[in-house]
Design an enzyme around this catalytic site. Structure first.
Site, PDB file in Angstrom:
ATOM      1  N   LYS A  90     -35.061  12.919  13.874  1.00 22.51           N
ATOM      2  CA  LYS A  90     -34.149  12.979  13.844  1.00 22.51           C
ATOM      3  C   LYS A  90     -34.230  11.347  14.026  1.00 22.51           C
ATOM      4  CE  LYS A  90     -29.746  12.948  15.817  1.00 22.51           C
ATOM      5  NZ  LYS A  90     -28.933  14.276  16.587  1.00 22.51           N
ATOM      6  N   SER A 126     -24.649  15.426  15.490  1.00 18.46           N
ATOM      7  CA  SER A 126     -25.028  14.471  14.986  1.00 18.46           C
ATOM      8  C   SER A 126     -26.344  14.619  14.128  1.00 18.46           C
ATOM      9  CB  SER A 126     -25.489  12.952  15.903  1.00 18.46           C
ATOM     10  OG  SER A 126     -26.253  13.448  17.133  1.00 18.46           O
ATOM     11  N   SER A 180     -25.439  19.166  19.093  1.00 16.25           N
ATOM     12  CA  SER A 180     -25.353  18.114  18.445  1.00 16.25           C
ATOM     13  C   SER A 180     -26.609  18.798  17.301  1.00 16.25           C
ATOM     14  CB  SER A 180     -26.126  16.412  18.155  1.00 16.25           C
ATOM     15  OG  SER A 180     -24.344  15.655  18.715  1.00 16.25           O
TER      16      SER A 180
END
Length: 259
Positions: A82, A155, A179
């Site tokens: 990420k 996310s 997330s």
């Protein structure tokens, strides 16, 4: 173009092919990069693809495995991070305009651990801005691989979409309020929010110091475990669950007239 079957295989299956000499990390990484090039325009899963780094690591892993140097189950396996996890010499944007040019001076702890086990770092995945709130228009939303009209969630949507679409075998996400778990559910992959403090957060941009967790996304629980072990830097104990000696209770909701 139909992707090669090994891109849909498990980490253990690919590892077996490596060790039998019928497949190499370089071949797998080249195929993963090719699929990423084909699919990322529709998915928007990656912000940065680190092709040169990935190929260099894949060549090294190929040489090591052929020489009998085995670093473990993630050796030569393409993974993604990420884009709030630092990789030395690579941008960490957090999907924010203000950080668009920020280049990490050193690896995050989890990045260093992935290097140590010989994983191939394919790139940095898309996320909601600063892992919270909304999609930043500079980076755009990540589309769901199963239905491009729908979101991959947030996310860590880029990590989940990349795994689900076969661009990589596993990816690192972060979870403060869902997330990892939400994108995993949206994209049909396995995701885990580890116990607080188990996975080190050094070099990961914080949303909430007391609530942040880093963890794995993969296509199966088994693959997620292998990535988690690499992030932890230790093997997890195998536990065979049993109901022996346990008592089960049943709640009766009499107000609805049924149990």
């Amino acid at each position: 173009m139909t992707p090669p079957p090994f891109l849909a295989a498990s980490i253990s299956e690919v590892g077996s092919l490596y060790r039998s000499g019928s497949l190499t990390p370089l071949e797998v990484t080249q195929a993963a990069l090719s699929r990423t090039e084909q699919q990322n325009a529709r998915l928007n899963a990656f912000i940065t693809v680190t092709a040169d780094l990935a190929l260099e690591q894949a060549r090294q892993a190929t040489r090591e495995l052929q020489a009998g140097q085995d670093r473990g189950p993630l050796h030569g396996i393409p993974v993604a991070l990420k884009d709030l996890v630092d990789v030395q010499g690579v941008k960490t944007t957090c999907s924010a305009r203000i950080l668009a040019g920020q280049v990490a001076a050193e690896d995050a702890v989890v990045t260093r651990r992935l290097r140590e086990v010989g994983a191939v770092l394919l790139g940095k995945t898309n996320l909601l801005e600063f892992a919270y709130g909304v999609v930043h228009p500079d980076y755009g939303k990540t589309n769901n691989p199963w239905d491009l009209r729908r979101t991959a969630g947030g996310s860590s949507g880029g990590s989940a979409a990349a795994v689900a679409a076969g661009l990589c075998y596993a990816a690192v996400g972060t979870d403060t309020g869902g997330s990892i778990r939400i994108p995993a559910a949206y994209c049909g992959v396995s995701g885990l929010k580890p116990t607080s403090g188990r996975v080190p957060l050094g070099g990961i941009f914080p949303l909430s110091w007391s609530l942040d967790h880093a963890g794995p996304l993969a296509r199966s629980c088994q693959d997620a475990r292998l990535l988690l072990e690499a992030l932890l830097g230790e093997k997890l104990e195998s536990v065979r669950p049993t109901l022996k000696g346990r008592r089960l209770g049943c709640y009766a909701n009499t107000s609805l007239g049924r149990t």
